[in-house]
Design an enzyme around this catalytic site. Sequence first.
Site, PDB file in Angstrom:
ATOM      1  N   HIS A   1       4.460  -4.513   9.035  1.00 29.07           N
ATOM      2  CA  HIS A   1       4.509  -4.409  10.490  1.00 29.07           C
ATOM      3  C   HIS A   1       3.276  -4.979  11.173  1.00 29.07           C
ATOM      4  O   HIS A   1       3.229  -5.041  12.398  1.00 29.07           O
ATOM      5  CB  HIS A   1       4.697  -2.930  10.880  1.00 29.07           C
TER       6      HIS A   1
ATOM      7  N   ARG B   1      13.996   4.140  11.829  1.00 25.51           N
ATOM      8  CA  ARG B   1      12.808   4.994  11.857  1.00 25.51           C
ATOM      9  C   ARG B   1      12.004   4.737  13.146  1.00 25.51           C
ATOM     10  O   ARG B   1      12.563   4.249  14.117  1.00 25.51           O
ATOM     11  CB  ARG B   1      11.974   4.733  10.581  1.00 25.51           C
TER      12      ARG B   1
ATOM     13  N   ALA C   1       3.349  -0.805   4.650  1.00 20.30           N
ATOM     14  CA  ALA C   1       2.874  -0.750   6.046  1.00 20.30           C
ATOM     15  C   ALA C   1       2.430  -2.118   6.562  1.00 20.30           C
ATOM     16  O   ALA C   1       2.512  -2.383   7.773  1.00 20.30           O
ATOM     17  CB  ALA C   1       1.736   0.255   6.151  1.00 20.30           C
TER      18      ALA C   1
ATOM     19  N   TYR D   1      11.522   8.428   0.698  1.00 19.26           N
ATOM     20  CA  TYR D   1      11.416   7.373  -0.316  1.00 19.26           C
ATOM     21  C   TYR D   1      12.000   7.753  -1.677  1.00 19.26           C
ATOM     22  O   TYR D   1      11.982   6.937  -2.592  1.00 19.26           O
ATOM     23  CB  TYR D   1       9.946   6.969  -0.493  1.00 19.26           C
TER      24      TYR D   1
ATOM     25  N   ASN E   1       7.755  -5.881  -1.209  1.00 21.23           N
ATOM     26  CA  ASN E   1       7.774  -4.767  -0.264  1.00 21.23           C
ATOM     27  C   ASN E   1       6.349  -4.644   0.253  1.00 21.23           C
ATOM     28  O   ASN E   1       5.490  -4.053  -0.408  1.00 21.23           O
ATOM     29  CB  ASN E   1       8.214  -3.473  -0.942  1.00 21.23           C
TER      30      ASN E   1
ATOM     31  N   PRO F   1       0.799  -1.231   0.000  1.00 18.62           N
ATOM     32  CA  PRO F   1       0.000   0.000   0.000  1.00 18.62           C
ATOM     33  C   PRO F   1       0.831   1.281   0.000  1.00 18.62           C
ATOM     34  O   PRO F   1       1.887   1.356   0.630  1.00 18.62           O
ATOM     35  CB  PRO F   1      -0.809  -0.100   1.301  1.00 18.62           C
ATOM     36  N   ASN F   2       0.295   2.240  -0.720  1.00 13.20           N
ATOM     37  CA  ASN F   2       0.836   3.602  -0.831  1.00 13.20           C
ATOM     38  C   ASN F   2       2.099   3.693  -1.687  1.00 13.20           C
ATOM     39  O   ASN F   2       2.556   4.797  -1.979  1.00 13.20           O
ATOM     40  CB  ASN F   2       1.098   4.235   0.558  1.00 13.20           C
TER      41      ASN F   2
ATOM     42  N   HIS G   1      12.693  -3.006   1.494  1.00 15.14           N
ATOM     43  CA  HIS G   1      12.183  -1.711   1.934  1.00 15.14           C
ATOM     44  C   HIS G   1      13.067  -0.619   1.369  1.00 15.14           C
ATOM     45  O   HIS G   1      14.298  -0.717   1.419  1.00 15.14           O
ATOM     46  CB  HIS G   1      12.145  -1.621   3.464  1.00 15.14           C
ATOM     47  N   LEU G   2      12.427   0.418   0.843  1.00 18.63           N
ATOM     48  CA  LEU G   2      13.180   1.554   0.318  1.00 18.63           C
ATOM     49  C   LEU G   2      13.970   2.234   1.428  1.00 18.63           C
ATOM     50  O   LEU G   2      15.131   2.602   1.253  1.00 18.63           O
ATOM     51  CB  LEU G   2      12.207   2.551  -0.315  1.00 18.63           C
ATOM     52  N   SER G   3      13.323   2.414   2.568  1.00 18.94           N
ATOM     53  CA  SER G   3      13.955   3.088   3.700  1.00 18.94           C
ATOM     54  C   SER G   3      14.538   2.062   4.661  1.00 18.94           C
ATOM     55  O   SER G   3      14.182   0.872   4.616  1.00 18.94           O
ATOM     56  CB  SER G   3      12.918   3.956   4.426  1.00 18.94           C
TER      57      SER G   3
ATOM     58  N   GLU H   1      12.458  -9.768   0.956  1.00 17.65           N
ATOM     59  CA  GLU H   1      11.700  -8.618   1.467  1.00 17.65           C
ATOM     60  C   GLU H   1      12.527  -7.365   1.225  1.00 17.65           C
ATOM     61  O   GLU H   1      13.707  -7.322   1.574  1.00 17.65           O
ATOM     62  CB  GLU H   1      11.468  -8.819   2.970  1.00 17.65           C
TER      63      GLU H   1
ATOM     64  N   ARG I   1       5.106  10.885  -2.589  1.00 16.92           N
ATOM     65  CA  ARG I   1       4.965  10.501  -1.183  1.00 16.92           C
ATOM     66  C   ARG I   1       6.292  10.661  -0.430  1.00 16.92           C
ATOM     67  O   ARG I   1       7.260   9.962  -0.735  1.00 16.92           O
ATOM     68  CB  ARG I   1       4.546   9.022  -1.136  1.00 16.92           C
TER      69      ARG I   1
ATOM     70  N   ASP J   1       1.512 -15.524   6.647  1.00 15.65           N
ATOM     71  CA  ASP J   1       1.017 -16.889   6.448  1.00 15.65           C
ATOM     72  C   ASP J   1       0.983 -17.244   4.957  1.00 15.65           C
ATOM     73  O   ASP J   1       1.259 -18.389   4.584  1.00 15.65           O
ATOM     74  CB  ASP J   1      -0.373 -17.046   7.062  1.00 15.65           C
TER      75      ASP J   1
ATOM     76  N   ARG K   1       8.116   0.543  13.231  1.00 18.14           N
ATOM     77  CA  ARG K   1       8.584  -0.010  11.948  1.00 18.14           C
ATOM     78  C   ARG K   1       9.731  -1.012  12.136  1.00 18.14           C
ATOM     79  O   ARG K   1      10.193  -1.617  11.182  1.00 18.14           O
ATOM     80  CB  ARG K   1       9.064   1.113  11.017  1.00 18.14           C
TER      81      ARG K   1
HETATM   82  C1  DQA Z   1       8.401   0.806   3.480  1.00 19.06           C
HETATM   83  C2  DQA Z   1       8.570   1.042   4.987  1.00 19.06           C
HETATM   84  C3  DQA Z   1       7.239   0.916   5.700  1.00 19.06           C
HETATM   85  O1  DQA Z   1       7.402   1.132   7.107  1.00 19.06           O
HETATM   86  C4  DQA Z   1       6.251   1.933   5.173  1.00 19.06           C
HETATM   87  O2  DQA Z   1       4.984   1.767   5.784  1.00 19.06           O
HETATM   88  C5  DQA Z   1       6.127   1.889   3.689  1.00 19.06           C
HETATM   89  C6  DQA Z   1       7.336   1.715   2.892  1.00 19.06           C
HETATM   90  C7  DQA Z   1       9.709   1.086   2.712  1.00 19.06           C
HETATM   91  O3  DQA Z   1       9.776   0.663   1.568  1.00 19.06           O
HETATM   92  O4  DQA Z   1      10.610   1.720   3.251  1.00 19.06           O
HETATM   93  O5  DQA Z   1       5.063   2.113   3.136  1.00 19.06           O
HETATM   94  O6  DQA Z   1       8.059  -0.537   3.277  1.00 19.06           O
END
Ligand code: DQA
Length: 148
Positions: free
Chosen positions: A85, A112, A82, A27, A79, A14-15, A105-107, A103, A22, A92, A116
Site C-alpha cells: 500500500h 478491509r 503492508a 490470516y 505478497n 513484512p510480518n 494477498h491472504l486476505s 501479486e 498473527r 519500481d 488497504r
Molecule cells: C496482506 C494484506 C496487507 O494489507 C497486510 O498489511 C499484510 C498481509 C495479506 O496477505 O492479506 O501484511 O498482504
Amino acid sequence: MADRKRRVLVIHGPNLNMLGKREPEQYGRDTLADIDAAIKEAASGYGLDVECFQSNSESVLVDKIQSLVGSDVGGLIINPAAYTHTSVAIRDAVLLLDMPVVEVHLSNIYARESFRHKSMISGVATGQVAGFGKTGYLMALMALAERI
Ligand code: DQA
C-alpha cells in the site's frame, strides 16, 4: 543449471514471518513454513523449482527483486504485505522485470480498511489473487506454470 523458465521466486513481505500467531482470524493458522511447504509440494507437480524468501525490510525486498534481473528465474509470486500500500520502491523494482509477476494477498484487501484498497503493485503485476489464504499462492503458481 535449471531451465530458466522453470524457476520461480516467492517473496513474502513484512510480518508474514509471524503467520500462525498473527491475527489468525484474518490470516489463518498456517505458519509461513506451512505455506512454503505447500507451495513447494505443488511446484514439484508442475515441474517448477521454487525458492521462498521473506524479509521485513523494504530495502532487502528491493534488492531481492533486483537480483532477478538477468537471472535464471522465470516468474515471481509476491505478497508485499503492508508495503503493498506504500512502496513506490517495490513497484519500481517490479518494473525492472521481464517475467510474469503474480501479486498475492491472504486476505481480501478490498473488503478491509480503505487504506488497504490501494495496491502500488497491482498496476505493474501480471495479475493479483486476494482473499483465498494459502490457496491463493497455489492459484498464483498454477497461473505461472501455464505462462512459463
Ligand atoms: C496482506 C494484506 C496487507 O494489507 C497486510 O498489511 C499484510 C498481509 C495479506 O496477505 O492479506 O501484511 O498482504
